[in-house]
Every structure is written in C-alpha cells, then in structure tokens.
Design an enzyme around this catalytic site. Structure first.
Site, PDB file in Angstrom:
ATOM      1  N   GLU A 106       0.835  -1.199   0.000  1.00 34.33           N
ATOM      2  CA  GLU A 106       0.000   0.000   0.000  1.00 34.33           C
ATOM      3  C   GLU A 106       0.872   1.252   0.000  1.00 34.33           C
ATOM      4  O   GLU A 106       1.921   1.267   0.644  1.00 34.33           O
ATOM      5  CB  GLU A 106      -0.886  -0.039   1.253  1.00 34.33           C
ATOM      6  CG  GLU A 106      -2.002   0.980   1.264  1.00 34.33           C
ATOM      7  CD  GLU A 106      -2.920   0.813   2.490  1.00 34.33           C
ATOM      8  OE1 GLU A 106      -3.411  -0.306   2.736  1.00 34.33           O
ATOM      9  OE2 GLU A 106      -3.120   1.813   3.179  1.00 34.33           O
ATOM     10  N   ASP A 108       0.227   5.325   0.645  1.00 35.63           N
ATOM     11  CA  ASP A 108      -0.840   6.187   1.181  1.00 35.63           C
ATOM     12  C   ASP A 108      -0.540   7.664   1.273  1.00 35.63           C
ATOM     13  O   ASP A 108       0.483   8.044   1.839  1.00 35.63           O
ATOM     14  CB  ASP A 108      -1.051   5.846   2.676  1.00 35.63           C
ATOM     15  CG  ASP A 108      -1.771   4.580   2.915  1.00 35.63           C
ATOM     16  OD1 ASP A 108      -2.589   4.218   2.097  1.00 35.63           O
ATOM     17  OD2 ASP A 108      -1.493   3.961   3.968  1.00 35.63           O
ATOM     18  N   GLU A 110      -2.652  10.586   3.296  1.00 33.49           N
ATOM     19  CA  GLU A 110      -3.830  10.851   4.131  1.00 33.49           C
ATOM     20  C   GLU A 110      -3.778  12.298   4.606  1.00 33.49           C
ATOM     21  O   GLU A 110      -2.784  12.730   5.187  1.00 33.49           O
ATOM     22  CB  GLU A 110      -3.857   9.924   5.350  1.00 33.49           C
ATOM     23  CG  GLU A 110      -4.164   8.476   4.976  1.00 33.49           C
ATOM     24  CD  GLU A 110      -4.313   7.575   6.193  1.00 33.49           C
ATOM     25  OE1 GLU A 110      -5.255   6.775   6.220  1.00 33.49           O
ATOM     26  OE2 GLU A 110      -3.475   7.683   7.113  1.00 33.49           O
TER      27      GLU A 110
END
Ligand SMILES: *[C@@H]1O[C@H](CO)[C@@H](O)[C@H](O)[C@H]1NC(C)=O
Length: 293
Positions: A106, A108, A110
C-alpha cells in the site's frame, strides 16, 4: 487516395504508434468515469462538468469513496484535490494505492483535517507484504483547501516517490538488498475516500468533528493514470522495462529534486518514523539509506 488524405493517414498512424513510445510524463487529465468508479455511498458523490470534476460528501450518516477500475503494476498516478475547506477537524481524505490480498502492499496519502485556519497534516505511509508502520507527517507550504493541487505517485522497480505539485515529499527506494520488501509483484488499485476519523485524526483525537458544519466536501479533478494494467492475479507487467517510468531518468531523483525533498524535510516535517526511537528502538534498514539523502 488523394494526397492530402494519404498524408493525413500517415499523420494519424504516427500519432497512434507515437503514443506507445512517447513519454507522457505530464499527467493527462481525463474524466472520472474513464478510470474510476464509486466504491460505496454512491449518492454522496456529485459530478460536475460532464464528470471531469467530482465532489465527495461526508455527513453524519456516511462518507464515500471511489476506486480505479483497473489494477496496475508500476506507473504514474495523480489527481488534483481541493481538500475540505473551513472546519474540517476530525475528517480524513485519503488517496492511496493498495493491493487486495492478505500480505498487501500500500502507498498512502492521508490528509488530516483541522479547525478553521489551523493547518492540515499530510501523513504518508507505505506497506510492503502487510507491514506498515512507516508514517511520515508534514505540513504543506500552502493552504490545500483554497485551490486544487496535484498529488501523485511514481512507482517503478527502483523507487516509490510521493509528489505534491511535482515536488517530491517522500521517497522509498528499493532496499531489497537490505532485506526490506519492496512492492513489485502485487498489482494495486487506486483509491480515494473521505470519512470521519475523529478518534485520532486531529490533535490526536482531541478535536471532534462538528457535525453542524456538515456536509464536508472534498473536490477532485484530473484523474490521471498511466500504469501497466494487470489483472489482480498477475505477478508481472507485460511491458516491464519498456515504459517511460522504467527508464533511467526515473530510477532516481535528480539533484534538483533531492534539493526540493530536503527543503520539505527541513521545513515541514512533523514526524518521521525513522527518527522515532521511542517507538522503534532499532531503526528500520531503509531508514539508514534514507539518512544519506
Ligand atoms: C491542527 O492544528 C493544531 C494547532 O495549530 C496543530 O497542532 C495540529 O498539528 C494541526 N493538525 C492536525 C491534523 O492535528
């Protein structure tokens, strides 16, 4: 065939074959529906300009999100986002790539909202083979709620780079030689979502979402994907090594990009797992290489 037609067909032929080998390093802006579909709470996504721009809405009932139709092994992925303006405390807007299996990979972004006038935090993380715990947090050098900014990921066999408006804010080099797993054989889909996370997002959960300010709205456009499309099960990209992002100039940052990365690190870093001795008494191997930057 009339000569003009003949020339025209040559030009068209050139354009068609040209797109194969040309280097589309500049994002190609395409409408939402070309590459993406809603994931849940379909009625909380609003469409504008024939689907070239969308909004995600969060209210006390639900947030929403979308995902790419295809799965990709390597490539360059970007979108332009205008984050929830005003009082966004407690909300999180995410843009990430993820594989769909148990030991997943993953990548990411955010965005942690805040009270009106207080700065957002951009948290990034990387999971390889199901292992995350690689958080970095920065403030941005602009107000991400005032306009659209581009957020992108370059992923090849050599490095994963997070960019904000084409400025590298984080690099994760392939440190396979140090025993660190690097995402290379699990295709990922691209996701984005907006949801309530007031148990942790803003000042560590102290600031709660003010539902009287709902709906919270994040806006998106320019849904660029240029990746090697692979089935979810595929472990190889058919054009491995042949696409523009595999080439030498994309295997490492150049001197100018390293200077920009340094600038971001020195001026905007809030947290880096690499220097969190309390949580990680032994530094992760990839951090050693990171330190040399
Ligand atoms: C919110 O604002 C406070 C006060 O300026 C700051 O400490 C914090 O880092 C900001 N961001 C988040 C997501 O908590």
């Amino acid at each position: 065939m009339a000569p003009s037609l003949w020339i025209l067909s040559l030009v068209v032929l050139f354009m068609v074959t040209g797109t194969e080998s040309a280097a589309p390093r500049r994002p190609v802006d395409v409408p939402f529906g070309r590459n993406y579909a809603p994931t849940w709470a379909f009625d909380h996504i609003k469409y504008f300009n024939g689907g070239s721009e969308i909004q995600l809405h969060l209210d006390k009932y639900t947030g929403t999100g979308f995902q790419s139709k295809g799965s990709y092994l390597f490539g360059h992925f970007s979108m332009q986002i205008k984050l929830v303006p005003g009082d966004s405390a407690g909300t999180v807007t995410a843009f990430y790539l993820s594989s769909q299996n148990a030991e997943h990979d993953e990548i990411d972004f955010e965005f942690l909202g805040n009270r009106t006038g207080q700065p957002y935090i951009l948290q990034t993380n990387i999971y390889t083979g199901g292992k995350g715990d690689r958080e970095q947090r920065i403030y941005l050098w602009f107000d991400p709620t005032k306009g659209f900014h581009s957020y992108s990921v370059l992923w090849n066999l050599y490095q994963i780079v997070f960019f904000v408006d084409d400025i590298p804010i984080r690099i994760f080099k392939n440190c396979k030689d140090m025993g660190v797993r690097f995402p290379f054989n699990q295709p990922m889909k691209i996701y984005s979502s907006l949801w309530n996370a007031d148990d942790w997002a803003t000042r560590g959960g102290l600031e709660k979402t003010d539902w009287s300010k709902a709906p919270f709205v994040a806006s998106y456009k320019s849904f660029h994907i240029d990746g090697c499309e692979a089935s979810v099960q595929a472990r190889l990209c058919a054009t491995q090594g042949k696409r523009w992002w595999d080439q030498r100039e994309f295997q490492d940052l150049d001197a100018y990009q390293y200077r920009r990365l340094q600038w971001v690190r020195q001026k905007y870093t809030i947290y880096n797992y690499c220097s969190d001795r309390a949580r990680y008494p032994t530094m992760s191997p990839e951090c050693r290489r990171d330190r040399d930057i």
